[in-house]
Write a protein that holds these residues in place. Structure first.
Motif, mmCIF file in Angstrom:
data_model
loop_
_atom_site.group_PDB
_atom_site.id
_atom_site.type_symbol
_atom_site.label_atom_id
_atom_site.label_comp_id
_atom_site.label_asym_id
_atom_site.label_seq_id
_atom_site.Cartn_x
_atom_site.Cartn_y
_atom_site.Cartn_z
ATOM 1 N N PRO A 221 -10.620 -6.154 -6.888
ATOM 2 C CA PRO A 221 -8.943 -5.785 -7.675
ATOM 3 C C PRO A 221 -8.327 -6.111 -7.107
ATOM 4 O O PRO A 221 -7.519 -6.195 -6.591
ATOM 5 N N ARG A 222 -7.089 -6.526 -9.296
ATOM 6 C CA ARG A 222 -5.693 -6.669 -8.319
ATOM 7 C C ARG A 222 -4.778 -4.999 -7.999
ATOM 8 O O ARG A 222 -4.229 -4.899 -7.466
ATOM 9 N N LEU A 223 -5.410 -3.607 -8.690
ATOM 10 C CA LEU A 223 -5.291 -2.982 -8.283
ATOM 11 C C LEU A 223 -6.377 -1.616 -8.002
ATOM 12 O O LEU A 223 -7.353 -1.108 -8.173
ATOM 13 N N LEU A 224 -5.697 -1.303 -6.333
ATOM 14 C CA LEU A 224 -7.417 -0.077 -5.569
ATOM 15 C C LEU A 224 -6.276 0.762 -5.369
ATOM 16 O O LEU A 224 -5.056 0.828 -5.315
ATOM 17 N N LEU B 124 1.055 -1.135 -0.419
ATOM 18 C CA LEU B 124 0.096 -0.131 0.042
ATOM 19 C C LEU B 124 0.936 0.966 0.262
ATOM 20 O O LEU B 124 2.025 1.425 1.217
ATOM 21 N N VAL B 125 0.337 2.383 -0.481
ATOM 22 C CA VAL B 125 1.160 3.627 -1.388
ATOM 23 C C VAL B 125 0.888 4.493 -0.807
ATOM 24 O O VAL B 125 -0.562 4.762 -1.668
ATOM 25 N N ALA B 126 1.186 5.287 -0.434
ATOM 26 C CA ALA B 126 0.850 7.119 0.611
ATOM 27 C C ALA B 126 1.054 7.684 -1.123
ATOM 28 O O ALA B 126 2.638 7.848 -1.146
ATOM 29 N N GLN C 269 -5.790 -4.893 4.870
ATOM 30 C CA GLN C 269 -6.046 -6.361 5.233
ATOM 31 C C GLN C 269 -6.675 -7.104 4.353
ATOM 32 O O GLN C 269 -6.202 -7.850 3.719
ATOM 33 N N ASN C 270 -7.164 -6.132 3.221
ATOM 34 C CA ASN C 270 -8.060 -6.415 2.028
ATOM 35 C C ASN C 270 -6.593 -7.124 0.934
ATOM 36 O O ASN C 270 -5.430 -8.071 0.396
ATOM 37 N N LEU C 271 -5.712 -5.857 1.280
ATOM 38 C CA LEU C 271 -4.636 -6.384 0.117
ATOM 39 C C LEU C 271 -3.840 -7.286 0.736
ATOM 40 O O LEU C 271 -3.439 -8.367 -0.249
ATOM 41 N N ALA C 272 -3.503 -8.107 2.031
ATOM 42 C CA ALA C 272 -3.086 -9.132 2.435
ATOM 43 C C ALA C 272 -3.441 -10.305 1.919
ATOM 44 O O ALA C 272 -3.241 -11.020 1.912
#
Length: 258
Positions: free
Chosen positions: A155-158, A31-33, A181-184
């Motif tokens: 999705p693969r990309l948020l 996750l990148v800000a 949590q979703n990305l994990a």
């Protein structure tokens, strides 16, 4: 697999907002800000990657150039949440979210979509809103439903543009926890444009800082948010320290004169 952004240039008409942006590959689960002051192109960058904004350069996901995919296939792989809130309607949250998933992934069974809705609403802490009309919700509640519409599609990309802007502190934390949590769980990749630097430091694996003078830095927040970067990007005198729990935080001493 990763998200790769190389030599991306985009803007409006003759005005270039972002020029020749290249960053290191963003890996699965990260996750990148996207940080920076108003007007540097945070929202524009997300729109370009989502193929809602014309650009030059290459953006690839899992080795495939996104601009070469059919728009329907891009919609399956990319979940984009704009700053604008979902429209207040007489439809209930469950109907809105179900329809969003069915529109992008019509092959999914009704029972499977129902399972994902239950899981997503639980993760976000909004199960109590499932049968509530959007017209009866606050702006913050509608923002949560908008996020559910994106997450439900797996999705693969948020790409999330200010997903916490209408939320109080409790829900800001809940949203970022749910996204992590979703990305994990999915191994997806997330970019989130956000103004709160300390929330970004707490929840994001890396930060991408855009500044008015064209400076671009990316990396772990505590490493790249130096006093010089804070000065150039935000015009403030500040520093990164650690809180009592060991998390990095930005402390600002003063706004510097232009």
């Amino acid at each position: 697999m990763s998200l790769n952004i190389n030599s991306l240039t985009t803007g409006y008409g003759q005005q270039k907002i972002i020029e020749q942006l290249s960053v290191e590959p963003i890996q699965n689960g990260e996750l990148v800000a996207v940080l920076g002051p108003n007007g540097v192109g945070k929202s524009t960058l997300l729109k370009a990657i989502a193929r809602l904004q014309k650009y030059q350069g290459d953006v690839s996901l899992d080795g495939e150039i996104l601009s070469q995919l059919a728009l329907s296939e891009s919609a399956r792989r990319i979940g984009y949440l704009p700053q604008t809130l979902p429209q207040a309607t007489s439809l209930v949250a469950y109907e809105i979210v179900f329809s969003a998933c069915r529109a992008v992934k019509p092959e999914l069974s009704k029972s499977y979509i129902e399972q994902i809705i239950e899981k997503t609403f639980s993760q976000l802490g909004i199960t109590h809103l499932a049968l509530k009309q959007l017209a009866q919700m606050s702006g913050g509640q509608r923002q949560m439903i908008g996020l559910a519409q994106v997450l439900i599609r797996e999705p693969r990309l948020l790409l999330l543009d200010e997903p916490t802007s209408a939320l109080d502190l409790h829900w800001q934390i809940s949203v970022l926890q749910a996204v992590k949590q979703n990305l994990a769980q999915t191994g997806g990749i997330g970019l989130v444009a956000i103004h709160d630097i300390n929330l970004a430091l707490r929840f994001c694996d890396k930060v991408l800082v855009l500044s008015p003078d064209g400076l671009v830095v990316m990396g772990k927040g505590e490493q790249v948010l130096t006093a010089e970067v804070l000065r150039k990007a935000y015009g403030v005198k500040g520093r990164v320290e650690q809180c009592s729990q060991g998390y990095p935080i930005v402390l600002v001493d003063e706004a510097m004169s232009a």
